[in-house]
Design a protein around this motif. Structure first.
Motif, PDB file in Angstrom:
ATOM      1  N   LYS A  41      16.755  19.133  58.377  1.00  0.00           N
ATOM      2  CA  LYS A  41      17.798  18.112  58.509  1.00  0.00           C
ATOM      3  C   LYS A  41      17.243  16.719  58.233  1.00  0.00           C
ATOM      4  N   LYS A  61      18.557  14.409  55.138  1.00  0.00           N
ATOM      5  CA  LYS A  61      19.339  13.223  55.464  1.00  0.00           C
ATOM      6  C   LYS A  61      18.674  11.962  54.950  1.00  0.00           C
ATOM      7  N   GLY A  67      25.367  25.842  57.498  1.00  0.00           N
ATOM      8  CA  GLY A  67      25.323  24.899  58.606  1.00  0.00           C
ATOM      9  C   GLY A  67      25.584  25.583  59.931  1.00  0.00           C
ATOM     10  N   GLU A 125      25.340  19.611  61.976  1.00  0.00           N
ATOM     11  CA  GLU A 125      25.579  18.608  63.023  1.00  0.00           C
ATOM     12  C   GLU A 125      26.997  18.729  63.575  1.00  0.00           C
ATOM     13  N   ALA A 185      23.211  20.313  56.021  1.00  0.00           N
ATOM     14  CA  ALA A 185      22.578  19.538  57.086  1.00  0.00           C
ATOM     15  C   ALA A 185      23.630  18.799  57.919  1.00  0.00           C
TER      16      ALA A 185
END
Lengths: 235, 230
Positions: free
Chosen positions: B58, B62, B36, B117, B113
């Motif tokens: 991503k 997600k 990440g 963030e 993912a």
């Protein structure tokens, strides 16, 4: 593997999945509002109970919450002296509602608290009651701040609806397992890939809907409030 | 209907699975943070083509539920490895791959993912004035990263990283579908032996809540101690 026969069969189970999701979204929202009000207003025993409920919903895996609902509800129903009428579908609705309520409360509370202190004070000094303050001042602003978090919660709801298969609800995942077993488990990878596409589509659609509302509520944007609240994953 | 006597044996039985679960969660946590972090750095530095790839990655990871991801890895990973091995002319039976490695790979891929963030958020919270100051003092980019940026960014990310750890702990409960035993799976196995399902699951609930509480407390302490007061 014929996609043309598989996809309609998978989609035939979609209404049940959506129904479970819809009930959980609505009931979860009501629960979240109740839990948030209790936590914000700090009423002695009730607030601690609400805190405990939220930490249960957030720190326990959703599969486990579903199993607890599935095995726990008959006991609760038994306590009230009723006959056991809990089906897997009902249990998954209750389980997911409890999960969603707790998760959403942790979206709504920061959004409410992110509304600037001065706005609360101004409302209080103008003699607004708690309810008026919520509906006219803090609510609309919190709505704008909280919407991305709500979108996130809806997307995790879609992810977690995939788990209701484990307590025996006949949703899309369960149908996929039936299809795979019928073809002697030859096409598992492909079937799961199709499932992945279906769930991604659901996520995309709900994201677009939330995005539409986000743009509509942009007029409640406050320059002083933090623009974003944290989006957290939840399984 | 609800038997108090089985709680203690259930507790001891489920306790056996705690070290394994924590070890798996820690492994996934370390790998996913590294991957990440790499993704976040690519986005932060705005490296042309790689950046679009990271965004696509991503979105894909997600949108798809983790259960589906675990199953995809379970059925897709061994053939893929087999294929890659045969490309290099190595004969390797990938179907002998133990299930826990598949879980670790699948969850690392999913959580990376989210970690991207988290780390991107922490990087964005970094004050660019400080990097200007470091450059004017003649720091190289690597020095800037190691001495100025990293210590601050990692502290800013602590609460989110603690949250990610709990996400991993919870996500491991999905591994029972491919026969990897964690706290939840152990609760199920225990319940299957004595038919006291609710009791075993409630004990597991207590385990998860206590672990979450401890992780949060540790993160709070760590952050309070490390944060540089300005």
């Amino acid at each position: 593997m014929e996609l043309s026969s598989m996809i309609p069969e998978l989609l035939s189970a979609l209404p049940l999945t959506l129904a479970i999701m819809f009930v959980a979204l609505v009931a979860g929202f009501v629960l979240a509002i109740m839990a948030t009000v209790l936590r914000v207003r700090r009423i002695p025993v009730l607030s601690q109970l609400a805190d405990l409920y939220v930490s249960y919903a957030r720190s326990v895996p959703v599969v486990l919450q579903l199993f607890v609902a599935f095995y726990g509800l008959p006991v609760v129903v038994g306590l009230f002296g009723m006959k056991d009428f809990i089906t897997p579908t009902l249990a998954s609705m209750v389980g997911l509602s409890l999960y969603h309520g707790g998760y959403l409360s942790e979206v709504i509370r920061p959004a409410y608290l992110a509304v600037e202190r001065g706005q609360h004070d101004a409302a209080d000094s103008l003699g607004y009651t708690f309810r008026q303050k919520i509906t006219r001042i803090a609510g609309p602003q919190a709505l704008h701040i909280g919407l991305p978090g709500y979108g996130n919660a809806v997307i995790y709801m879609i992810h977690n609806v995939a788990l209701v298969m484990y307590i025996g609800a006949a949703d899309v995942m369960a149908t996929a397992h039936l299809i795979m077993e019928r073809s002697y488990n030859q096409y598992q990878f492909g079937t799961y890939l199709v499932l992945g596409v279906i769930y991604s589509m659901l996520c995309l659609i709900s994201w677009l809907i939330i995005r539409f509302f986000e743009l509509r509520f942009a007029r409640y944007h406050s320059k002083t409030a933090p623009a974003k609240i944290k989006l957290t994953a939840s399984i | 209907m609800f038997d108090i006597d089985v709680l203690l044996p259930d507790f001891l039985s489920i306790l056996d699975a705690v070290p394994v679960t924590l070890a798996m969660a820690l492994t996934i946590f370390i790998f996913s943070t590294l991957v990440g972090g790499l993704f976040a750095l690519i986005e932060y530095r705005k490296i042309p083509v790689l950046r679009e790839l990271v965004v696509a990655y991503k979105i894909a990871f997600k949108g798809i539920p983790m259960v589906v991801m675990i199953f995809l890895a379970y059925y897709g990973l061994p053939p893929a490895l087999h294929f890659i091995a045969s490309l290099f002319g190595v004969s390797y039976n990938a179907h002998s791959l133990p299930n826990w490695t598949i879980v670790i790979v699948a969850l690392t891929a999913c959580v990376a993912a989210f970690q991207a963030e988290v780390i991107k958020g922490a990087l964005n919270s970094f004050d660019t004035g400080q990097s200007d100051a470091a450059h004017s003092l003649g720091y190289k980019n690597s020095q800037l990263f190691r001495r100025v940026m990293f210590p601050q960014v990692i502290i800013a990310a602590i609460p989110d990283l603690a949250n990610s750890f709990m996400v991993i702990m919870k996500a491991l409960s999905l591994a029972f579908a491919i026969e990897v035993v964690d706290i939840f799976a152990q609760a199920q196995l225990t319940a299957a032996l004595n038919y006291y399902y609710l009791e075993a699951f409630l004990v597991a609930v207590v385990f998860y809540m206590v672990i979450a509480y401890v992780v949060t407390k540790i993160a709070d302490k760590l952050e309070a101690r490390l944060r540089i007061r300005t």
